[in-house]
Design a protein around this motif. Sequence first.
Motif, PDB file in Angstrom:
ATOM      1  N   UNK A  90       0.854  -1.183   0.000  1.00  6.37           N
ATOM      2  CA  UNK A  90       0.000   0.000   0.000  1.00  6.37           C
ATOM      3  C   UNK A  90       0.893   1.237   0.000  1.00  6.37           C
ATOM      4  N   UNK A  91       0.391   2.390  -0.442  1.00  5.52           N
ATOM      5  CA  UNK A  91       1.229   3.603  -0.442  1.00  5.52           C
ATOM      6  C   UNK A  91       1.836   3.902   0.930  1.00  5.52           C
ATOM      7  N   UNK A  92       1.056   3.742   1.994  1.00  4.12           N
ATOM      8  CA  UNK A  92       1.573   4.021   3.330  1.00  4.12           C
ATOM      9  C   UNK A  92       2.670   3.033   3.714  1.00  4.12           C
ATOM     10  N   UNK A  93       2.430   1.734   3.449  1.00  3.90           N
ATOM     11  CA  UNK A  93       3.437   0.719   3.781  1.00  3.90           C
ATOM     12  C   UNK A  93       4.675   0.840   2.896  1.00  3.90           C
ATOM     13  N   UNK A  94       4.478   1.257   1.650  1.00  7.66           N
ATOM     14  CA  UNK A  94       5.629   1.441   0.762  1.00  7.66           C
ATOM     15  C   UNK A  94       6.541   2.533   1.300  1.00  7.66           C
ATOM     16  N   UNK A  95       5.958   3.596   1.800  1.00  7.59           N
ATOM     17  CA  UNK A  95       6.757   4.680   2.370  1.00  7.59           C
ATOM     18  C   UNK A  95       7.539   4.192   3.581  1.00  7.59           C
ATOM     19  N   UNK A  96       6.877   3.403   4.436  1.00  4.23           N
ATOM     20  CA  UNK A  96       7.559   2.840   5.607  1.00  4.23           C
ATOM     21  C   UNK A  96       8.671   1.901   5.173  1.00  4.23           C
ATOM     22  N   UNK A  97       8.389   1.043   4.198  1.00  5.53           N
ATOM     23  CA  UNK A  97       9.365   0.078   3.688  1.00  5.53           C
ATOM     24  C   UNK A  97      10.617   0.780   3.158  1.00  5.53           C
ATOM     25  N   UNK A  98      10.421   1.808   2.356  1.00  2.00           N
ATOM     26  CA  UNK A  98      11.558   2.527   1.783  1.00  2.00           C
ATOM     27  C   UNK A  98      12.389   3.168   2.893  1.00  2.00           C
ATOM     28  N   UNK A  99      11.724   3.605   3.968  1.00  2.00           N
ATOM     29  CA  UNK A  99      12.443   4.173   5.103  1.00  2.00           C
ATOM     30  C   UNK A  99      13.279   3.154   5.857  1.00  2.00           C
ATOM     31  N   UNK A 100      12.958   1.868   5.704  1.00  2.00           N
ATOM     32  CA  UNK A 100      13.710   0.806   6.375  1.00  2.00           C
ATOM     33  C   UNK A 100      14.912   0.329   5.556  1.00  2.00           C
ATOM     34  N   UNK A 101      14.945   0.648   4.262  1.00  2.00           N
ATOM     35  CA  UNK A 101      16.069   0.237   3.424  1.00  2.00           C
ATOM     36  C   UNK A 101      17.334   0.976   3.860  1.00  2.00           C
ATOM     37  N   UNK A 102      18.469   0.295   3.741  1.00  2.00           N
ATOM     38  CA  UNK A 102      19.735   0.904   4.146  1.00  2.00           C
ATOM     39  C   UNK A 102      20.773   0.712   3.038  1.00  2.00           C
ATOM     40  N   UNK A 103      21.679   1.692   2.861  1.00  2.00           N
ATOM     41  CA  UNK A 103      22.728   1.527   1.855  1.00  2.00           C
ATOM     42  C   UNK A 103      23.773   0.516   2.304  1.00  2.00           C
TER      43      UNK A 103
ATOM     44  N   UNK B 208      15.344  -8.341   6.924  1.00  2.00           N
ATOM     45  CA  UNK B 208      14.715  -9.657   6.829  1.00  2.00           C
ATOM     46  C   UNK B 208      13.468  -9.696   7.700  1.00  2.00           C
ATOM     47  N   UNK B 209      12.737 -10.805   7.628  1.00  2.00           N
ATOM     48  CA  UNK B 209      11.446 -10.919   8.310  1.00  2.00           C
ATOM     49  C   UNK B 209      11.542 -10.896   9.834  1.00  2.00           C
ATOM     50  N   UNK B 210      12.733 -11.176  10.394  1.00  2.00           N
ATOM     51  CA  UNK B 210      12.896 -11.160  11.840  1.00  2.00           C
ATOM     52  C   UNK B 210      13.606  -9.890  12.323  1.00  2.00           C
ATOM     53  N   UNK B 211      13.935  -9.010  11.410  1.00  2.00           N
ATOM     54  CA  UNK B 211      14.603  -7.769  11.783  1.00  2.00           C
ATOM     55  C   UNK B 211      13.722  -6.974  12.747  1.00  2.00           C
TER      56      UNK B 211
ATOM     57  N   UNK C  64      21.946  -3.831   5.728  1.00  2.00           N
ATOM     58  CA  UNK C  64      21.313  -4.949   6.420  1.00  2.00           C
ATOM     59  C   UNK C  64      22.059  -6.243   6.080  1.00  2.00           C
ATOM     60  N   UNK C  65      22.167  -7.118   7.054  1.00  2.00           N
ATOM     61  CA  UNK C  65      22.722  -8.437   6.779  1.00  2.00           C
ATOM     62  C   UNK C  65      21.704  -9.252   5.991  1.00  2.00           C
ATOM     63  N   UNK C  66      22.197 -10.248   5.265  1.00  2.00           N
ATOM     64  CA  UNK C  66      21.327 -11.164   4.530  1.00  2.00           C
ATOM     65  C   UNK C  66      21.454 -12.537   5.176  1.00  2.00           C
ATOM     66  N   UNK C  67      20.485 -12.919   6.026  1.00  2.00           N
ATOM     67  CA  UNK C  67      20.623 -14.153   6.811  1.00  2.00           C
ATOM     68  C   UNK C  67      20.390 -15.413   5.989  1.00  2.00           C
ATOM     69  N   UNK C  68      20.911 -16.495   6.521  1.00  2.00           N
ATOM     70  CA  UNK C  68      20.641 -17.825   5.974  1.00  2.00           C
ATOM     71  C   UNK C  68      19.670 -18.588   6.852  1.00  2.00           C
ATOM     72  N   UNK C  69      19.624 -18.241   8.147  1.00  2.00           N
ATOM     73  CA  UNK C  69      18.797 -18.995   9.095  1.00  2.00           C
ATOM     74  C   UNK C  69      18.444 -18.130  10.294  1.00  2.00           C
ATOM     75  N   UNK C  70      17.552 -17.177  10.101  1.00  2.00           N
ATOM     76  CA  UNK C  70      17.129 -16.334  11.212  1.00  2.00           C
ATOM     77  C   UNK C  70      17.938 -15.065  11.327  1.00  2.00           C
ATOM     78  N   UNK C  71      17.507 -14.195  12.229  1.00  2.00           N
ATOM     79  CA  UNK C  71      18.101 -12.872  12.363  1.00  2.00           C
ATOM     80  C   UNK C  71      19.571 -12.942  12.775  1.00  2.00           C
ATOM     81  N   UNK C  72      20.436 -12.369  11.965  1.00  2.00           N
ATOM     82  CA  UNK C  72      21.865 -12.307  12.270  1.00  2.00           C
ATOM     83  C   UNK C  72      22.105 -11.414  13.490  1.00  2.00           C
ATOM     84  N   UNK C  73      21.418 -10.283  13.531  1.00  2.00           N
ATOM     85  CA  UNK C  73      21.618  -9.337  14.626  1.00  2.00           C
ATOM     86  C   UNK C  73      21.215  -9.951  15.967  1.00  2.00           C
ATOM     87  N   UNK C  74      20.119 -10.696  15.984  1.00  2.00           N
ATOM     88  CA  UNK C  74      19.677 -11.310  17.239  1.00  2.00           C
ATOM     89  C   UNK C  74      20.648 -12.405  17.680  1.00  2.00           C
TER      90      UNK C  74
END
Length: 296
Positions: free
Chosen positions: A17-30, A158-161, A215-225
């Motif tokens: 949705x437009x609102x979620x897209x704006x939030x999503x783009x704000x979560x992207x990191x270089x 990722x989904x667990x971020x 952001x890290x790209x995990x293979x098996x769950x949140x890397x940060x956690x």
Amino acid sequence: MDISESPLAEAGRRFFSPENAKTWIGLLRPGYHLREQQAGEPLVAYLGGEPMLPGDAEWPVWEGHGPLSFVAAFDCEEVPPGQLDIPLPEAGMLLFFYFNGVGEDAVQYLDPESIRGGTRVIYVPETSDDVAPRKTPEGLEPFPRVMLTGELIATAPDNENAALVAAFGDPSGDPAADDDYTEYPTVGDADGDGFYDALTTFRRDHSPHHRVGGHSLPKAGSVEKEAAHAMFPGDDAAAKQARRELLKDLVMLIQIDSDARAAMEWGDTGRLYWLIRRQDLEAREFDKATFTWQSE
């Protein structure tokens, strides 16, 4: 690089949705994607071979186990200043070592003692004297050398971020909980197939996934956690609160993928990840970096 113009941002605008897209783009990191160097391209990093070390620097050793393998190095000066959202040094080299043992001698996922001894980050300032290739210790086989250049890319949580869970998950949940997970908020897209196809295509185009920052790209769950567990193990309230606070400050320094060109195979097509508190990175206290690895 304008993250809002990246393929990941476009996927959000297309399937959210437009609102979620704006939030999503704000979560992207270089992030800075490291790929094989081609003729005429700058050398940014390298895998394997003999590391460049000052004459007075000792080769890192895990006491009681043996010398660590040299994995990778990157030139901080070649990463565009101000383009990443982590405070990297403006010059100098960062080198990464890992104890590539097997069985009981392998570095474990969440064993703080192993992480302290079995991995190492060495910073070599540009002012260091007598820097030269260092011969690999006897009995240790070096990985083949692969020269890398780099390019800025957008990276996605990722989904667990914790930030993604906080943005799109259950408002009553705990984003820092180990098992907290949320689906990407697709709309008008059966089972999110179109969005995941776009995500998969982007990731395939940037494989192997050697990356500085982002952001890290995990293979098996949140890397940060996982990394937070390595720094603050335990299930008591104090440990959980410490991990919750740490996740606000922990950033990925580098991830190194499995790569056949360098004869690097971390488990089953796994990845190595070095992470550090933002303030420790800014203070150049690389001995405070933590580590985890994942495989399928």
